[in-house]
Design an enzyme around this catalytic site. Structure first.
Site, PDB file in Angstrom:
ATOM      1  N   ASP A   1       7.315  28.366  34.042  1.00  0.00           N
ATOM      2  CA  ASP A   1       6.504  27.283  34.585  1.00  0.00           C
ATOM      3  C   ASP A   1       6.249  27.488  36.078  1.00  0.00           C
ATOM      4  O   ASP A   1       7.159  27.861  36.831  1.00  0.00           O
ATOM      5  CB  ASP A   1       7.244  25.955  34.357  1.00  0.00           C
ATOM      6  CG  ASP A   1       6.423  24.744  34.716  1.00  0.00           C
ATOM      7  OD1 ASP A   1       5.379  24.525  34.078  1.00  0.00           O
ATOM      8  OD2 ASP A   1       6.825  24.003  35.641  1.00  0.00           O
TER       9      ASP A   1
ATOM     10  N   GLU B   1      18.161  43.906  29.926  1.00  0.00           N
ATOM     11  CA  GLU B   1      19.543  44.107  29.498  1.00  0.00           C
ATOM     12  C   GLU B   1      19.689  43.981  27.981  1.00  0.00           C
ATOM     13  O   GLU B   1      20.749  44.283  27.431  1.00  0.00           O
ATOM     14  CB  GLU B   1      20.463  43.091  30.179  1.00  0.00           C
ATOM     15  CG  GLU B   1      20.592  43.271  31.689  1.00  0.00           C
ATOM     16  CD  GLU B   1      21.395  42.154  32.338  1.00  0.00           C
ATOM     17  OE1 GLU B   1      21.883  41.261  31.597  1.00  0.00           O
ATOM     18  OE2 GLU B   1      21.526  42.160  33.576  1.00  0.00           O
TER      19      GLU B   1
END
Length: 545
Positions: A215, A263
């Site tokens: 956002d 990751e």
């Protein structure tokens, strides 16, 4: 060498590039399905409707905020980024939703709101209790005021919801909020803020989240040096020089996020809500950053062949340069639904129109839906990802006649009751033809639904081959079979017609005019409206092969 992290739940397929051409369905949790009869939608309600989502053929579901929140701005005022608001359920309910979605090979995207917290967040409470200049206040943007005694705001910056972007606290300092006063802005130059959000990304990724919608991604980096310079987010094109929006420094933040997202195997996806012109917007979408950025250009365009073709051309070129795929959207939780926009005269000020309760200018509902179906079918034929907002698959219009005393959008209050805001597109969707909330739940919902909503319900449209629901299902099913690669070839076409070819000669043809044109040769795969006598009617799209 680092070890890749293994999330708790994964989809059945592990294509790392799934997001490049996905159909993503946005769920506004408060208004999707209510399982506990409190008038608010919840996570268990969404889980109960996962088979419906699967029947739509969507690749992912994007959940608007469900975190603990006082709901000053529909959940975009977050009090705790690593929990579930008890009105929506629990973390166990969230885990159950992710598992159910993954069992149907549907990815899960969650909203992250990094520009600001709720004023009820523990950090902001600590900041108010601490002294000026303290580490607690350094997480936010606190400044001394202007004037003789600091009685004036530090600058003339204006909130997106109206009024000053600064609010004064009891000890005389002011804090910045680009949105409502209940949404204090974080200071992203603070390493503690950056580290905490990276931990939040890991928290949800570990639980099986496949991606994030970011956002106000263009608002995190701010130039707070004095004297404060004027700012106007809407004075496009932004070029990196505005003190509050789309600053070059923001990309350092998202490069660090990409390291976290990578990751995981497959890497977590992300898409930026970045209100900036194309050449600036695609910077957020670089592979070294978030990977995608919302393209709102079609959402703001008139139903016009020249406008659509120019937008598609420009955005595909920009995406190719950045290494991203483009995104396409016609409706979301912040704008008037496109079935309504297309039924109004071009250039209509929708804010002013809403204030008339939809009476002036007159809405042509039939034309609006016809155009919406045509635009949607064109959008779904384009290379890249398509984002679909809950209820548009039913052809829902904006709900305009909400009594003023029931409006919830902070815009209504902050503008002195001159802008109704976004509640009309956030009304709970209808599932059944009758009942106290048309199948949304067992009681009246948090926002009132139109009396004729039952005719647009899932129950009413399911199985009707002419319904908008059937069109969406047919289109997504065909898209899975046809969508290959990210190339598009423009085809010669009459004035007012947009035609292009995709992989193996699959073609999309849209007649933006009102008069029929000859239908090109080929097998009809799906059409947004009836075809007859070898003609493509006005305001209609067809796919051919």
């Amino acid at each position: 060498m680092s070890t890749l992290r293994t999330p708790a739940s994964t989809p059945r397929t592990t294509d790392p590039d799934w997001w490049r051409d996905a159909v993503v369905y946005q769920v506004y949790p408060r208004s999707f399905a209510d399982s506990d009869a409190d008038g608010l939608g919840d996570l268990a309600g969404i889980t109960s409707r996962v088979p419906y989502l699967a029947s739509l053929g969507v690749d992912a579901v994007w959940l608007s905020p469900f975190f603990p929140s006082p709901l000053a701005d529909g959940g975009y005022d977050v009090a705790d980024y690593r929990d579930v608001d008890r009105r929506f359920g629990t973390l166990d309910d969230f885990d159950a939703l992710v598992r159910a979605a993954h069992e149907h090979d549907i990815r899960v995207i969650v909203d992250i709101v990094p520009n600001h917290t709720s004023d009820e967040h523990a950090w902001f409470r600590q900041a108010l209790a601490a002294a000026p200049g303290s580490p607690e206040r350094a997480r936010y943007v606190f400044r001394d005021g202007a004037g003789v005694d600091g009685e004036l705001p530090p600058s003339d910056w204006v909130s997106n919801f109206g009024g000053s972007a600064w609010t004064r606290v009891a000890d005389g300092q002011w804090y910045l909020h680009l949105f409502a006063p209940e949404q204090p802005d974080l200071d992203w130059s603070n390493p503690e803020v950056r580290a905490d959000f990276e931990d939040t990304l890991r928290f949800w990724s570990d639980r099986g989240v496949d991606g994030f919608r970011v956002d106000v991604a263009h608002g995190l980096a701010k130039d707070l040096s004095t004297p404060y310079r004027p700012s106007d987010e809407h004075a496009l094109p932004l070029d990196g020089s505005d003190p509050l929006y789309d600053r070059d420094e923001v990309h350092e933040i998202f490069r660090a996020w990409r390291l976290v997202l990578d990751e995981y195997d497959p890497p977590r996806a992300a898409v930026a809500e970045a209100w900036a012109p194309g050449p600036r917007r695609v910077l957020y979408a670089r592979p070294s950053e978030l990977g995608q950025a919302f393209n709102f250009d079609l959402l703001e365009a008139p139903f016009d062949a020249t406008a659509f073709r120019e937008i598609v051309d420009r955005n595909l070129s920009a995406s190719a340069e950045s290494g991203a795929s483009s995104t396409w959207v016609l409706s979301n939780h912040d704008v008037v639904r496109h079935a309504t926009r297309y039924g109004l005269p071009d250039g209509t000020d929708t804010d002013a129109w809403l204030m008339t309760d939809g009476t002036a200018p007159a809405l042509d509902r039939t034309k609006g839906l016809r155009r919406a179906r045509a635009a949607t079918l064109l959008m779904l034929a384009l290379p890249g990802s398509s984002y679909v907002y809950q209820g548009e698959e039913l052809g829902l219009e904006e709900s305009v006649a909400i009594p003023h005393e029931l409006l919830q959008d902070p815009k209504w209050i902050r503008t002195g009751h001159t802008v109704k805001g976004r509640d009309g597109c956030r009304v709970p969707i209808p599932w059944t033809t009758s009942g106290p909330s048309f199948g949304f739940g067992a009681v009246a919902p948090h926002l009132p639904q139109p009396a004729d909503f039952g005719a647009s319900s899932v129950e009413a449209e399911d199985g009707d081959p002419a319904s908008t629901l059937s069109l969406y299902r047919a289109a997504t099913a065909a898209r899975r079979d046809l969508q290959r690669g990210e190339d598009l070839i423009w085809l010669d076409s009459p004035a007012g017609v947009v035609a292009f070819a995709r992989h193996d000669g699959w073609r999309s043809v849209t007649n933006f005019g009102t008069e029929p044109v000859p239908l090109p040769d080929g097998e009809v795969v799906v059409a947004s409206g009836p075809l007859a006598d070898g003609l493509l009617p006005g305001e209609t799209t067809v796919w051919l092969r």
